[in-house]
Enzyme design. Sequence first.
Site, short mmCIF file in Angstrom:
data_model
loop_
_atom_site.label_atom_id
_atom_site.label_comp_id
_atom_site.label_asym_id
_atom_site.label_seq_id
_atom_site.Cartn_x
_atom_site.Cartn_y
_atom_site.Cartn_z
N GLY A 1 2.25 -10.65 3.51
CA GLY A 1 1.31 -10.65 4.62
C GLY A 1 1.64 -9.74 5.78
N HIS B 1 -4.07 0.32 -0.22
CA HIS B 1 -3.23 0.59 -1.40
C HIS B 1 -2.08 1.50 -0.99
CE1 HIS B 1 -2.30 1.10 -5.65
NE2 HIS B 1 -2.17 2.39 -5.42
#
Length: 201
Positions: free
Chosen positions: A14, A102
């Site tokens: 996270g 990404h």
Amino acid sequence: MTLVRIAVLVSGGGTNLQALLDALQHSKTARVTQVISSRAAAGALDRARQARLPTAVLQDPGDAAELLATLGDADLVVLAGYLKLVPAAVVARFPCRMINIHPALLPAFGGPGMYGRRVHEAVLASGARVSGATVHYVDEQYDRGPIIAQAKVRVVADDTPATLATRVLTAEHRLLVRVVLELVRRGLPGEPIRLEDVHDD
Ligand code: GRF
């Protein structure tokens, strides 16, 4: 300007979620309203709880009905370290309103199984001198939707997958925040946007 409600999908630690939470702390126009994880053990859920945010763990990330019900009235969906394919029926409900970060310069080094350390190993094995991060719109395939923005990171001679990952992750945090803030500023346009690339090193 009504508040943009952001749902964040996570699977891991996270840090991208945290970057978003920190950046939106004082925002009057956008707020992370929930964090949804594909795994109960995701460290991102602890970050969400620390921020007093509603959290959910998907029983079946492949179940469109469950994910749609959980997403509820989200205006923008951010995949931040989320490792599951989003069902097509869910993608269809968020045109130009679902994005992914990404850790490589797509379209290279993306697709099924290309996540985390494997991405950086592949980049180093290829001899590429530049890597970086990409934020793109989510479609029915992994890492294939239209690119919104990229941040380039130089690969250095003695890079290991770990050292490259660390530098790329920092670039990811900046890029994700930049793209979310720009989408919110523009009122979540219905057409894809493309921001100029940056060098992040
Ligand atoms: C990051 O490399 C991110 O690009 C990838 O998952 C990794 C962990 O992200 N999608 P986070 O720390 O869970 O945000």
